[in-house]
Design a protein around this motif. Sequence first.
Motif, mmCIF file in Angstrom:
data_model
loop_
_atom_site.group_PDB
_atom_site.id
_atom_site.type_symbol
_atom_site.label_atom_id
_atom_site.label_comp_id
_atom_site.label_asym_id
_atom_site.label_seq_id
_atom_site.Cartn_x
_atom_site.Cartn_y
_atom_site.Cartn_z
ATOM 1 N N VAL A 32 0.836 -1.204 0.000
ATOM 2 C CA VAL A 32 0.000 0.000 0.000
ATOM 3 C C VAL A 32 0.868 1.249 0.000
ATOM 4 O O VAL A 32 1.875 1.321 0.699
ATOM 5 N N PRO A 34 0.574 5.502 0.360
ATOM 6 C CA PRO A 34 -0.361 6.576 0.723
ATOM 7 C C PRO A 34 -0.562 7.552 -0.436
ATOM 8 O O PRO A 34 0.289 7.633 -1.314
ATOM 9 N N PRO A 35 -1.680 8.286 -0.409
ATOM 10 C CA PRO A 35 -1.956 9.218 -1.498
ATOM 11 C C PRO A 35 -0.852 10.266 -1.641
ATOM 12 O O PRO A 35 -0.249 10.684 -0.658
ATOM 13 N N ARG A 37 2.080 10.171 -2.638
ATOM 14 C CA ARG A 37 3.449 9.737 -2.414
ATOM 15 C C ARG A 37 4.017 9.202 -3.720
ATOM 16 O O ARG A 37 3.313 8.553 -4.484
ATOM 17 N N GLY A 55 -6.655 1.747 -6.767
ATOM 18 C CA GLY A 55 -6.322 3.160 -6.632
ATOM 19 C C GLY A 55 -5.758 3.738 -7.915
ATOM 20 O O GLY A 55 -5.577 3.029 -8.900
ATOM 21 N N ALA A 96 1.539 8.263 -6.612
ATOM 22 C CA ALA A 96 0.183 7.855 -6.252
ATOM 23 C C ALA A 96 -0.714 9.082 -6.233
ATOM 24 O O ALA A 96 -0.290 10.163 -5.830
ATOM 25 N N THR A 98 -4.366 8.550 -5.331
ATOM 26 C CA THR A 98 -5.143 8.122 -4.165
ATOM 27 C C THR A 98 -4.266 7.177 -3.339
ATOM 28 O O THR A 98 -3.135 6.911 -3.710
ATOM 29 N N ARG A 99 -4.802 6.683 -2.281
ATOM 30 C CA ARG A 99 -4.199 5.541 -1.603
ATOM 31 C C ARG A 99 -4.142 4.436 -2.638
ATOM 32 O O ARG A 99 -5.109 4.216 -3.377
ATOM 33 N N SER A 101 -2.808 0.523 -4.057
ATOM 34 C CA SER A 101 -2.335 -0.824 -3.819
ATOM 35 C C SER A 101 -1.609 -1.253 -5.081
ATOM 36 O O SER A 101 -2.195 -1.310 -6.161
#
Lengths: 245, 245
Positions: A32, A34-35, A37, A55, A96, A98-99, A101
């Motif tokens: 995962v 984070p958004p 990043r 995402g 990224a 959004t969050r 995967s």
Amino acid sequence: MAQALTHRLEAFTRLSPDDKEALAKLSKVARVVPPRRDLIREGEKPKFVHLMVDGWACRYKTLPDGRRQVVAFFVPGDFCDLNVYVLKEMDHSIGAITRLSVADISRDDMDALTTNYPRITQGLWWEALVNAAIQREWTLNIGQRTAYERIAHLLLELFLRLRTVGLTNGISCDLPLTQTDLADATGLTAVHVNRTLQELRRDGLIVLEKRRLTLPDIEALMTAAMFNPNYLHLDHEGRYLDSNQ
Amino acid sequence: MAQALTHRLEAFTRLSPDDKEALAKLSKVARVVPPRRDLIREGEKPKFVHLMVDGWACRYKTLPDGRRQVVAFFVPGDFCDLNVYVLKEMDHSIGAITRLSVADISRDDMDALTTNYPRITQGLWWEALVNAAIQREWTLNIGQRTAYERIAHLLLELFLRLRTVGLTNGISCDLPLTQTDLADATGLTAVHVNRTLQELRRDGLIVLEKRRLTLPDIEALMTAAMFNPNYLHLDHEGRYLDSNQ
DNA sequence: CGTAGAGTTGATTGGTCTCAAGATGCGTGG
DNA sequence: CCACGCATCTTGAGACCAATCAACTCTACG
């Protein structure tokens, strides 16, 4: 959602249960992010092929003075850069939105996959060629279309791509992009994107609020955007655009 | 000239005499296409991978109302669309700019090449990834750079690409593009390209006359264009930009 | 020579940017 | 539960880059 990639490749070819299982394994190792990043930055050595499991992400390049261009959006089921590891360093970054995967696939795993699953290999070729075609269409989009057409075209593309992976609900889909993201992707300013979205709304071509996009009249929007879906190459095995989901 | 592709792949990897011979065979079957003739058109079924042996070509897309975008230029040694034949139809056209010598390579021949010559296969992967990187850079170029930077950038790219295949003479090279070609590639009008070229000349950054381009101060031009050569990935085996031939 | 494509120039228009301010929404901590 | 801060969205006015339209020149070539 869980098997966006399978969904996507089946827009091109039929997969065996074995193939599907192999693809499912890829998604299982996802990590995962984070958004907002970065996954990898320009200048770094590429080590993995990335598979977007859930995402949104984007590929972007920047100029020394800070100007930024998003050159691609990634949605679930998208693969990025088959075989990148032959290059010495990245010429762009991936971030990224959004969050996220994402599965990092090693060179060995990719090699194993392509030697053992010929249909998947075919599918990945198709994937790579479609991504190249999308990049060309973006060049056309930014080079020739007006702001109005350009944004209409981008929204349509994203909607159709989400539809091929089963991430639409009828005429609606999630759209987690900010107006700044849209601006960076279309070569416009956020201010002008804002005004242009308002025009599209006024004309009844889109509804966009709270990160959700609805296309009330997709035909009209396609006409306005001069959208020709051929570059998405969705018709290989008799799967057509209007076969919704 | 005769072996532009070999020259190009050696920017990335070392090739054995066997490899070189295999590549030389490809060029031998080249056919000639007259200037301004299309090699293949949007909508047609792709049957061959094309290898540019001599002359210039471009990849372009058009909108229903006639607007045209050149999305890539091909110079000798360029390969186009490894594996295209997995697609059902072309989403763009490819047209000769000059008189062109091009090799049409069948699927079987490509398969034979990649199964028998692993270094060439590696090289072709590199080639495909570089082409994708160029397409992304064009997106950045058109999306973010001003007309002045944009044209400077394009001219620099073409010069450097020609240099990797040995088609430059010191600081000069042939440039058979019309101002209209440059306009279609940069998303500008021919009139504005004309005025911008004059500015570049006035600033002593380029000399362009009679289809011949000279770059008197490549460093200054790179600065003006915010040119970062990393996307051409020319540094794999210790071959650097300033190691001129 | 006559024609056509390519390049050049000028005047004007217009699409998009810039700058600046305000409004809205939302997560966070007091 | 409210107050705050910050990102996002919105609006207005003016400036500017590039497009448009319309000649005109130059060159290559049959």
